[in-house]
Design a protein around this motif. Structure first.
Motif, PDB file in Angstrom:
ATOM      1  N   HIS A 136       3.312  34.136  23.151  1.00  0.00           N
ATOM      2  CA  HIS A 136       3.505  33.275  24.320  1.00  0.00           C
ATOM      3  C   HIS A 136       2.180  32.972  25.017  1.00  0.00           C
ATOM      4  O   HIS A 136       1.962  31.844  25.472  1.00  0.00           O
ATOM      5  N   ALA A 137       1.290  33.965  25.069  1.00  0.00           N
ATOM      6  CA  ALA A 137      -0.023  33.729  25.677  1.00  0.00           C
ATOM      7  C   ALA A 137      -0.827  32.725  24.849  1.00  0.00           C
ATOM      8  O   ALA A 137      -1.531  31.876  25.408  1.00  0.00           O
ATOM      9  N   LEU A 138      -0.718  32.812  23.531  1.00  0.00           N
ATOM     10  CA  LEU A 138      -1.456  31.874  22.685  1.00  0.00           C
ATOM     11  C   LEU A 138      -0.888  30.462  22.805  1.00  0.00           C
ATOM     12  O   LEU A 138      -1.647  29.492  22.887  1.00  0.00           O
ATOM     13  N   ILE A 139       0.425  30.331  22.862  1.00  0.00           N
ATOM     14  CA  ILE A 139       1.035  29.012  23.063  1.00  0.00           C
ATOM     15  C   ILE A 139       0.541  28.400  24.374  1.00  0.00           C
ATOM     16  O   ILE A 139       0.079  27.260  24.411  1.00  0.00           O
ATOM     17  N   GLU A 140       0.626  29.177  25.439  1.00  0.00           N
ATOM     18  CA  GLU A 140       0.190  28.689  26.749  1.00  0.00           C
ATOM     19  C   GLU A 140      -1.294  28.330  26.730  1.00  0.00           C
ATOM     20  O   GLU A 140      -1.708  27.282  27.239  1.00  0.00           O
ATOM     21  N   GLY A 141      -2.107  29.195  26.131  1.00  0.00           N
ATOM     22  CA  GLY A 141      -3.539  28.951  26.074  1.00  0.00           C
ATOM     23  C   GLY A 141      -3.894  27.710  25.275  1.00  0.00           C
ATOM     24  O   GLY A 141      -4.741  26.914  25.692  1.00  0.00           O
ATOM     25  N   LEU A 142      -3.257  27.535  24.123  1.00  0.00           N
ATOM     26  CA  LEU A 142      -3.533  26.352  23.306  1.00  0.00           C
ATOM     27  C   LEU A 142      -3.133  25.080  24.038  1.00  0.00           C
ATOM     28  O   LEU A 142      -3.834  24.060  23.960  1.00  0.00           O
ATOM     29  N   ARG A 143      -2.045  25.124  24.753  1.00  0.00           N
ATOM     30  CA  ARG A 143      -1.619  23.941  25.515  1.00  0.00           C
ATOM     31  C   ARG A 143      -2.586  23.642  26.650  1.00  0.00           C
ATOM     32  O   ARG A 143      -2.890  22.473  26.924  1.00  0.00           O
ATOM     33  N   ARG A 144      -3.075  24.693  27.317  1.00  0.00           N
ATOM     34  CA  ARG A 144      -4.062  24.468  28.387  1.00  0.00           C
ATOM     35  C   ARG A 144      -5.339  23.871  27.822  1.00  0.00           C
ATOM     36  O   ARG A 144      -5.908  22.932  28.394  1.00  0.00           O
TER      37      ARG A 144
ATOM     38  N   PRO B  74     -10.040  18.317  29.220  1.00  0.00           N
ATOM     39  CA  PRO B  74     -10.968  17.323  28.671  1.00  0.00           C
ATOM     40  C   PRO B  74     -12.358  17.882  28.392  1.00  0.00           C
ATOM     41  O   PRO B  74     -13.116  17.288  27.629  1.00  0.00           O
ATOM     42  N   SER B  75     -12.700  19.023  28.966  1.00  0.00           N
ATOM     43  CA  SER B  75     -14.029  19.589  28.714  1.00  0.00           C
ATOM     44  C   SER B  75     -14.094  20.334  27.379  1.00  0.00           C
ATOM     45  O   SER B  75     -15.182  20.602  26.877  1.00  0.00           O
ATOM     46  N   ALA B  76     -12.941  20.656  26.794  1.00  0.00           N
ATOM     47  CA  ALA B  76     -12.903  21.377  25.512  1.00  0.00           C
ATOM     48  C   ALA B  76     -13.075  20.372  24.376  1.00  0.00           C
ATOM     49  O   ALA B  76     -12.245  19.500  24.169  1.00  0.00           O
ATOM     50  N   ARG B  77     -14.175  20.511  23.619  1.00  0.00           N
ATOM     51  CA  ARG B  77     -14.485  19.582  22.525  1.00  0.00           C
ATOM     52  C   ARG B  77     -14.168  20.162  21.156  1.00  0.00           C
ATOM     53  O   ARG B  77     -14.067  19.434  20.175  1.00  0.00           O
ATOM     54  N   ALA B  78     -14.052  21.486  21.066  1.00  0.00           N
ATOM     55  CA  ALA B  78     -13.747  22.174  19.807  1.00  0.00           C
ATOM     56  C   ALA B  78     -13.123  23.518  20.167  1.00  0.00           C
ATOM     57  O   ALA B  78     -13.258  23.982  21.300  1.00  0.00           O
ATOM     58  N   LEU B  79     -12.453  24.113  19.204  1.00  0.00           N
ATOM     59  CA  LEU B  79     -11.776  25.393  19.432  1.00  0.00           C
ATOM     60  C   LEU B  79     -12.200  26.394  18.367  1.00  0.00           C
ATOM     61  O   LEU B  79     -12.213  26.078  17.173  1.00  0.00           O
TER      62      LEU B  79
ATOM     63  N   GLU C 112       1.341  24.401  17.207  1.00  0.00           N
ATOM     64  CA  GLU C 112       0.280  24.099  18.173  1.00  0.00           C
ATOM     65  C   GLU C 112      -1.090  24.116  17.501  1.00  0.00           C
ATOM     66  O   GLU C 112      -1.934  23.255  17.767  1.00  0.00           O
ATOM     67  N   LEU C 113      -1.325  25.086  16.624  1.00  0.00           N
ATOM     68  CA  LEU C 113      -2.602  25.143  15.902  1.00  0.00           C
ATOM     69  C   LEU C 113      -2.746  23.956  14.955  1.00  0.00           C
ATOM     70  O   LEU C 113      -3.808  23.331  14.884  1.00  0.00           O
ATOM     71  N   ASN C 114      -1.683  23.652  14.239  1.00  0.00           N
ATOM     72  CA  ASN C 114      -1.717  22.556  13.277  1.00  0.00           C
ATOM     73  C   ASN C 114      -1.971  21.216  13.958  1.00  0.00           C
ATOM     74  O   ASN C 114      -2.666  20.358  13.403  1.00  0.00           O
ATOM     75  N   GLU C 115      -1.442  21.036  15.137  1.00  0.00           N
ATOM     76  CA  GLU C 115      -1.542  19.762  15.837  1.00  0.00           C
ATOM     77  C   GLU C 115      -2.636  19.743  16.908  1.00  0.00           C
ATOM     78  O   GLU C 115      -2.753  18.758  17.643  1.00  0.00           O
ATOM     79  N   PHE C 116      -3.443  20.807  16.981  1.00  0.00           N
ATOM     80  CA  PHE C 116      -4.486  20.835  18.002  1.00  0.00           C
ATOM     81  C   PHE C 116      -5.410  19.639  17.789  1.00  0.00           C
ATOM     82  O   PHE C 116      -5.883  19.397  16.674  1.00  0.00           O
ATOM     83  N   PRO C 117      -5.685  18.870  18.845  1.00  0.00           N
ATOM     84  CA  PRO C 117      -6.350  17.572  18.667  1.00  0.00           C
ATOM     85  C   PRO C 117      -7.868  17.609  18.520  1.00  0.00           C
ATOM     86  O   PRO C 117      -8.504  16.554  18.509  1.00  0.00           O
ATOM     87  N   ARG C 118      -8.454  18.783  18.414  1.00  0.00           N
ATOM     88  CA  ARG C 118      -9.905  18.875  18.264  1.00  0.00           C
ATOM     89  C   ARG C 118     -10.251  19.766  17.079  1.00  0.00           C
ATOM     90  O   ARG C 118      -9.411  20.532  16.622  1.00  0.00           O
ATOM     91  N   PRO C 119     -11.480  19.675  16.594  1.00  0.00           N
ATOM     92  CA  PRO C 119     -11.874  20.551  15.490  1.00  0.00           C
ATOM     93  C   PRO C 119     -11.588  22.012  15.835  1.00  0.00           C
ATOM     94  O   PRO C 119     -11.879  22.457  16.958  1.00  0.00           O
ATOM     95  N   THR C 120     -11.011  22.721  14.887  1.00  0.00           N
ATOM     96  CA  THR C 120     -10.602  24.108  15.114  1.00  0.00           C
ATOM     97  C   THR C 120     -11.195  24.989  14.017  1.00  0.00           C
ATOM     98  O   THR C 120     -11.118  24.658  12.833  1.00  0.00           O
ATOM     99  N   PHE C 121     -11.789  26.088  14.439  1.00  0.00           N
ATOM    100  CA  PHE C 121     -12.449  27.029  13.528  1.00  0.00           C
ATOM    101  C   PHE C 121     -11.918  28.428  13.779  1.00  0.00           C
ATOM    102  O   PHE C 121     -11.581  28.770  14.910  1.00  0.00           O
ATOM    103  N   ALA C 122     -11.874  29.226  12.744  1.00  0.00           N
ATOM    104  CA  ALA C 122     -11.490  30.627  12.886  1.00  0.00           C
ATOM    105  C   ALA C 122     -12.655  31.507  12.455  1.00  0.00           C
ATOM    106  O   ALA C 122     -13.282  31.242  11.425  1.00  0.00           O
TER     107      ALA C 122
END
Length: 104
Positions: free
Chosen positions: A31-39, A44-49, A91-101
């Motif tokens: 639940h914390a990850l869902i909320e965090g990914l949505r935030r 708009p300041s987040a350009r990548a994850l 949420e991870l699959n649809e995250f709208p910015r470049p995502t790295f692990a």
């Protein structure tokens, strides 16, 4: 169970923060990850994850103690727990910015 940060360059970091459990997920982490990914998605300041794990391990899968407890959940709560797992992946699959692990 999830730490969020956005640095001055716009690199957002979501840190799974259950190092004593190998960052294994349970309902609280999901639940914390869902909320965090949505935030972060709406920030708009987040350009990548970057997703990382605190401590020695990136992420050890499901917390086996939580799964044992979840096996006793009534059907409605079991469904919500299952849905939370699916929602995190969506949420991870649809995250709208470049995502790295950072997997370690």
């Amino acid at each position: 169970p999830v730490l969020l940060d956005v640095d001055a360059r716009g690199v957002a970091t979501a840190t799974l923060n259950r190092p004593a459990r190998g960052n294994a997920y349970d309902e609280d982490l999901l639940h914390a990850l869902i909320e965090g990914l949505r935030r972060l998605r709406d920030d708009p300041s987040a350009r990548a994850l970057v997703i990382r794990g605190a401590g020695k391990h990136f992420q050890a899968g499901a917390d086996l103690d939580w799964l044992a407890r979840a096996a006793e959940y009534p059907p409605e709560r079991a469904f919500r727990a299952s849905l939370a797992t699916t929602t995190v992946m969506q949420e991870l699959n649809e995250f709208p910015r470049p995502t790295f692990a950072v997997v370690h």
